[in-house]
Design an enzyme around this catalytic site. Structure first.
Site, PDB file in Angstrom:
ATOM      1  N   ARG A  48      -9.819  21.697 -13.007  1.00 19.84           N
ATOM      2  CA  ARG A  48      -9.207  22.944 -12.492  1.00 19.84           C
ATOM      3  C   ARG A  48      -7.844  22.414 -11.525  1.00 19.84           C
ATOM      4  O   ARG A  48      -7.506  21.452 -11.743  1.00 19.84           O
ATOM      5  CB  ARG A  48     -10.442  23.261 -11.560  1.00 19.84           C
ATOM      6  CG  ARG A  48     -10.936  22.385 -10.182  1.00 19.84           C
ATOM      7  CD  ARG A  48     -11.933  23.021  -9.554  1.00 19.84           C
ATOM      8  NE  ARG A  48     -12.044  22.226  -8.436  1.00 19.84           N
ATOM      9  CZ  ARG A  48     -13.364  22.448  -7.831  1.00 19.84           C
ATOM     10  NH1 ARG A  48     -14.400  23.106  -8.157  1.00 19.84           N
ATOM     11  NH2 ARG A  48     -13.424  21.792  -6.737  1.00 19.84           N
ATOM     12  N   HIS A  50      -9.448  33.319 -15.239  1.00 16.55           N
ATOM     13  CA  HIS A  50      -9.226  32.621 -13.903  1.00 16.55           C
ATOM     14  C   HIS A  50      -8.807  31.231 -14.239  1.00 16.55           C
ATOM     15  O   HIS A  50      -9.763  30.303 -14.274  1.00 16.55           O
ATOM     16  CB  HIS A  50     -10.564  32.602 -13.161  1.00 16.55           C
ATOM     17  CG  HIS A  50     -11.003  34.209 -12.957  1.00 16.55           C
ATOM     18  ND1 HIS A  50     -10.723  34.812 -11.676  1.00 16.55           N
ATOM     19  CD2 HIS A  50     -11.744  34.896 -13.622  1.00 16.55           C
ATOM     20  CE1 HIS A  50     -11.347  36.079 -11.862  1.00 16.55           C
ATOM     21  NE2 HIS A  50     -11.963  36.168 -13.200  1.00 16.55           N
ATOM     22  N   THR A  51      -7.441  31.089 -14.559  1.00 15.62           N
ATOM     23  CA  THR A  51      -6.964  29.774 -14.790  1.00 15.62           C
ATOM     24  C   THR A  51      -7.175  28.603 -13.821  1.00 15.62           C
ATOM     25  O   THR A  51      -7.589  27.450 -14.468  1.00 15.62           O
ATOM     26  CB  THR A  51      -5.535  29.856 -15.198  1.00 15.62           C
ATOM     27  OG1 THR A  51      -4.757  30.124 -14.207  1.00 15.62           O
ATOM     28  CG2 THR A  51      -5.323  30.752 -16.320  1.00 15.62           C
ATOM     29  N   CYS A  52      -7.129  28.872 -12.418  1.00 16.93           N
ATOM     30  CA  CYS A  52      -7.400  27.888 -11.637  1.00 16.93           C
ATOM     31  C   CYS A  52      -9.066  27.202 -11.672  1.00 16.93           C
ATOM     32  O   CYS A  52      -9.082  26.280 -11.447  1.00 16.93           O
ATOM     33  CB  CYS A  52      -7.526  28.378 -10.208  1.00 16.93           C
ATOM     34  SG  CYS A  52      -5.566  28.851  -9.627  1.00 16.93           S
ATOM     35  N   PHE A  53      -9.898  28.075 -12.273  1.00 16.46           N
ATOM     36  CA  PHE A  53     -10.889  27.682 -12.467  1.00 16.46           C
ATOM     37  C   PHE A  53     -11.798  27.311 -14.102  1.00 16.46           C
ATOM     38  O   PHE A  53     -12.893  27.366 -14.345  1.00 16.46           O
ATOM     39  CB  PHE A  53     -12.142  28.564 -11.579  1.00 16.46           C
ATOM     40  CG  PHE A  53     -11.850  28.399 -10.230  1.00 16.46           C
ATOM     41  CD1 PHE A  53     -11.975  27.632  -9.380  1.00 16.46           C
ATOM     42  CD2 PHE A  53     -11.210  29.907  -9.940  1.00 16.46           C
ATOM     43  CE1 PHE A  53     -11.607  27.931  -8.022  1.00 16.46           C
ATOM     44  CE2 PHE A  53     -10.902  29.910  -8.596  1.00 16.46           C
ATOM     45  CZ  PHE A  53     -10.884  28.744  -7.876  1.00 16.46           C
TER      46      PHE A  53
END
Length: 151
Positions: free
Chosen positions: A92, A116-119
């Site tokens: 992440r 949700h690219t961060c996750f």
């Protein structure tokens, strides 16, 4: 250049291809590896990879050409390349390992997939047909690398 950050002697053991792999990740996306290292949430949790929408999703992803697979991966994770150790090494935004996750959402709440690219999470609506899912994937894949929001 690079040697200002990484001492030359540490890179001397690698050839150019190996350095590219370590820095950029794998250029070919192994969809089976991606699916094997995916968690499921919401309505998809109970049946996991056997849920009809999930089955349709992976079948459609397998049928994509490499550039479209890379675009989908970038949509979902923020990177178009796979970590050099495969999807088990997906991270992440803070550098911690984070498996890819497909989360269900009701069709009434969401029309298109949302990332949700961060996750490393994809919110995938509960589509009623494979054709409906395919049409939605085609919409997000037809967009540029930025501005994926459709809310």
């Amino acid at each position: 250049g690079l040697f200002a950050v990484i001492p030359r002697h540490l890179l001397a053991v690698f050839d150019a291809h190996e350095v590219d792999l370590l820095v950029c990740g794998a250029p070919v996306i192994d969809v089976d590896d991606w699916a094997d290292h995916t968690d499921y949430a919401g309505d998809y949790r109970r049946r996991g990879p056997k849920h009809p929408v999930v089955v349709w999703f992976w079948a459609l992803v397998k049928d994509l050409d490499e550039p479209k697979k890379a675009k989908l991966l970038q949509f979902c994770t923020g990177s178009s390349r796979v970590p050099c150790h495969g999807f088990k090494a997906l991270q992440r935004n803070d550098g911690k390992y984070q498996r890819f996750c497909i989360q269900s959402l009701p069709r009434t709440e969401l029309r298109f997939p949302r990332a949700h690219t961060c996750f490393n999470r994809l919110d995938l609506p509960l589509y009623s047909t494979k054709a409906e899912l395919e049409a939605s994937l085609n919409v997000i894949l037809s967009m540029g690398p930025t501005g994926f929001t459709m809310d």
